[in-house]
Motif scaffolding. Sequence first.
Motif, PDB file in Angstrom:
ATOM      1  N   ASP A 120      76.794  41.106   9.332  1.00 37.94           N
ATOM      2  CA  ASP A 120      76.884  39.964   8.432  1.00 37.94           C
ATOM      3  C   ASP A 120      76.007  38.752   9.087  1.00 37.94           C
ATOM      4  O   ASP A 120      76.283  38.649  10.129  1.00 37.94           O
ATOM      5  CB  ASP A 120      78.117  39.586   7.801  1.00 37.94           C
ATOM      6  CG  ASP A 120      79.043  40.545   7.096  1.00 37.94           C
ATOM      7  OD1 ASP A 120      78.194  40.961   6.207  1.00 37.94           O
ATOM      8  OD2 ASP A 120      80.026  40.455   6.864  1.00 37.94           O
ATOM      9  N   VAL A 121      75.180  38.195   8.075  1.00 33.83           N
ATOM     10  CA  VAL A 121      74.407  37.210   8.406  1.00 33.83           C
ATOM     11  C   VAL A 121      74.536  36.058   7.780  1.00 33.83           C
ATOM     12  O   VAL A 121      74.715  35.839   6.681  1.00 33.83           O
ATOM     13  CB  VAL A 121      72.797  37.552   8.612  1.00 33.83           C
ATOM     14  CG1 VAL A 121      71.961  36.356   8.707  1.00 33.83           C
ATOM     15  CG2 VAL A 121      72.613  38.755   9.285  1.00 33.83           C
ATOM     16  N   ASP A 122      74.950  34.952   8.208  1.00 36.14           N
ATOM     17  CA  ASP A 122      74.849  33.659   7.715  1.00 36.14           C
ATOM     18  C   ASP A 122      73.855  33.028   7.271  1.00 36.14           C
ATOM     19  O   ASP A 122      73.196  32.419   8.351  1.00 36.14           O
ATOM     20  CB  ASP A 122      76.018  32.587   8.150  1.00 36.14           C
ATOM     21  CG  ASP A 122      77.590  33.222   8.247  1.00 36.14           C
ATOM     22  OD1 ASP A 122      77.890  33.714   7.231  1.00 36.14           O
ATOM     23  OD2 ASP A 122      78.377  32.973   9.265  1.00 36.14           O
ATOM     24  N   ALA A 325      83.094  35.885  15.416  1.00 40.34           N
ATOM     25  CA  ALA A 325      84.592  35.689  15.858  1.00 40.34           C
ATOM     26  C   ALA A 325      84.556  34.520  16.418  1.00 40.34           C
ATOM     27  O   ALA A 325      85.360  33.654  16.599  1.00 40.34           O
ATOM     28  CB  ALA A 325      85.023  36.938  16.220  1.00 40.34           C
ATOM     29  N   ARG A 326      83.771  34.439  17.700  1.00 39.96           N
ATOM     30  CA  ARG A 326      83.723  33.371  18.675  1.00 39.96           C
ATOM     31  C   ARG A 326      83.460  32.334  17.965  1.00 39.96           C
ATOM     32  O   ARG A 326      84.052  30.871  18.334  1.00 39.96           O
ATOM     33  CB  ARG A 326      82.918  33.764  19.703  1.00 39.96           C
ATOM     34  CG  ARG A 326      82.749  32.665  20.798  1.00 39.96           C
ATOM     35  CD  ARG A 326      81.632  33.356  21.945  1.00 39.96           C
ATOM     36  NE  ARG A 326      81.085  32.101  22.868  1.00 39.96           N
ATOM     37  CZ  ARG A 326      80.157  31.801  22.863  1.00 39.96           C
ATOM     38  NH1 ARG A 326      78.993  32.217  22.544  1.00 39.96           N
ATOM     39  NH2 ARG A 326      79.741  30.557  23.969  1.00 39.96           N
ATOM     40  N   ARG A 327      82.456  32.068  17.154  1.00 42.41           N
ATOM     41  CA  ARG A 327      81.924  30.937  16.535  1.00 42.41           C
ATOM     42  C   ARG A 327      82.986  30.204  15.858  1.00 42.41           C
ATOM     43  O   ARG A 327      83.406  29.041  15.578  1.00 42.41           O
ATOM     44  CB  ARG A 327      80.832  31.147  15.458  1.00 42.41           C
ATOM     45  CG  ARG A 327      79.515  31.149  16.439  1.00 42.41           C
ATOM     46  CD  ARG A 327      78.185  30.969  15.631  1.00 42.41           C
ATOM     47  NE  ARG A 327      78.224  31.911  14.541  1.00 42.41           N
ATOM     48  CZ  ARG A 327      77.531  33.056  14.394  1.00 42.41           C
ATOM     49  NH1 ARG A 327      77.041  33.396  15.516  1.00 42.41           N
ATOM     50  NH2 ARG A 327      77.422  33.818  13.557  1.00 42.41           N
ATOM     51  N   ALA A 328      83.512  31.232  15.095  1.00 42.67           N
ATOM     52  CA  ALA A 328      84.912  30.716  14.202  1.00 42.67           C
ATOM     53  C   ALA A 328      86.047  30.112  14.848  1.00 42.67           C
ATOM     54  O   ALA A 328      86.657  29.161  14.732  1.00 42.67           O
ATOM     55  CB  ALA A 328      85.582  31.912  13.454  1.00 42.67           C
ATOM     56  N   MET A 341      78.475  22.919  13.531  1.00 47.14           N
ATOM     57  CA  MET A 341      78.640  24.029  14.306  1.00 47.14           C
ATOM     58  C   MET A 341      77.034  24.758  14.185  1.00 47.14           C
ATOM     59  O   MET A 341      76.707  25.217  15.091  1.00 47.14           O
ATOM     60  CB  MET A 341      79.474  25.094  13.623  1.00 47.14           C
ATOM     61  CG  MET A 341      79.985  25.989  14.447  1.00 47.14           C
ATOM     62  SD  MET A 341      80.980  25.387  15.975  1.00 47.14           S
ATOM     63  CE  MET A 341      80.820  27.052  16.865  1.00 47.14           C
ATOM     64  N   ALA A 342      76.415  24.760  12.807  1.00 52.50           N
ATOM     65  CA  ALA A 342      75.337  25.172  12.913  1.00 52.50           C
ATOM     66  C   ALA A 342      74.126  24.642  13.748  1.00 52.50           C
ATOM     67  O   ALA A 342      73.388  25.016  14.129  1.00 52.50           O
ATOM     68  CB  ALA A 342      74.578  24.968  11.363  1.00 52.50           C
TER      69      ALA A 342
END
Length: 501
Positions: A120-122, A325-328, A341-342
Amino acid sequence: MTRVAELVPYDEALTRYEPVIGLETHVELGTITKMFCGCPTTFGLEPNSAVCPVCLGLPGSLPVVNRVAIEYTIRIGLALNCSIASWCRFARKNYFYPDMPKNFQISQYDEPLCTDGWIDVDVDGQTVRVGIERVHLEEDTGKSLHMGGATGRIHGADYSLVDYNRAGIPLVEIVTKPVPGTGALAPVVARAYVTELRDLLRALAVSDVRMEEGSLRCDVNTSLARRGAAEWGTRTETKNVNSFRSVERSVRFEIERQAAVLDAGQRVVQETRHFHENDGTTTAGRSKEEAQDYRYFPEPDLVPVAPDAAWVEQIRAALPEFPAARRARLQSQWGVTDLEMAALTNSGALDLVEATVAAGATPADARKWWLGELARHANESGAELSELAITPVDVARVSALVQARTLNDKLARQVLEGVLAGEGSPDDVVAARGLAVVSDDSALTEAVDAAIAANPDIAAKVREGKLSAAGALVGAVMTATRGQADATRARELILQRLTTS
Ligand SMILES: [Zn+2]
């Protein structure tokens, strides 16, 4: 072939055509030795010093599979949600190229190690699922250096040199399924996919994933279909695109170019294309080979690879936390917005901020310094944040000195400058430059008295109860002390002098 000179403006192209993209990414694995021999994989060695009879393809030499390379490839496959083959073979891909001494490449053809996954890519707040067709293992080729020409390409060169150090380095090829339906976002999705893949590979510790050293290389496929058409168009393959930005630009350019070809009633030629960094264009390379041109057959010198199911599960159990998962997790720990965050991710500051927080700074302070002052320095010197001559521990120390009111923001910036200039640790710079904040009353009193004496009108206003006017007097104290006064204490002293007598 008739040359189509014009491009169709991007937005206009999208009104008539729907792009489909696909990416083939080559990753040099970070094994210590090569894929089929014991030669080192170290980058930058003396040309042709890391070679042996096996990777030079000398008669009678026999390859042996590197077990760590198989393990790394399985790790990648699992992280990309692929199925892992329980039995597969390497194949010979036959073709002549001067940088490939065996005249064939050991690769995988119809029996790849990993198949049918996704990632998955945001992009712009929406999630795009990119399907993974296959992940297979092969060996890298050597490297030709074309000398004497202006462009470094073979055309116009006087002669060519070949360095076989890279020949036989394990190379993983990750091939996506075609990605339709992204419309105008196609170039951004391509870039986001490669970025996410790079972060994932780094987290998996299977490669140093340095695009500039060629350990991550991308071929970008683009095709256009007329809107509403049932069939996809003919794709082109832009080879060896070597930065995230170039991935995006190459898709964008191909959309504008192919739209012009199709508008002119011509057909897009299935071919490889070269991307040019200087102007963001692509030009035709060779027409694309078909698989049959390579005369694949199972490699007779290697036994099949049959990863034991228990071993695969052991590898799965040892997978690290993935980047998404780490970013979240960090976002919730730090209490920052999606946008913030971005900004952290896009600026390459995430690891640095995390390490700075681990070294004792608050998340807000760590973000402030890395995205503010230090990002400005990096921009000015054209460097990445991670290349600056300052560590997260240094930044945490500066932050602690500000918290303790030993430094104010202005002095802190000077300390950062000193550290970046190689003057030592933050404490060294504070001592050598005499930068500590003056908060000692006896030292401040003199400056406070002088400021009041020099600004009688303002002092009078403060005496009359207009306390906001005191700011101008604090400013005068800061000027007189060249920014080193503790502004809070100076203000307290000014108000004491003017309101209590
Ligand atoms: Zn070798």
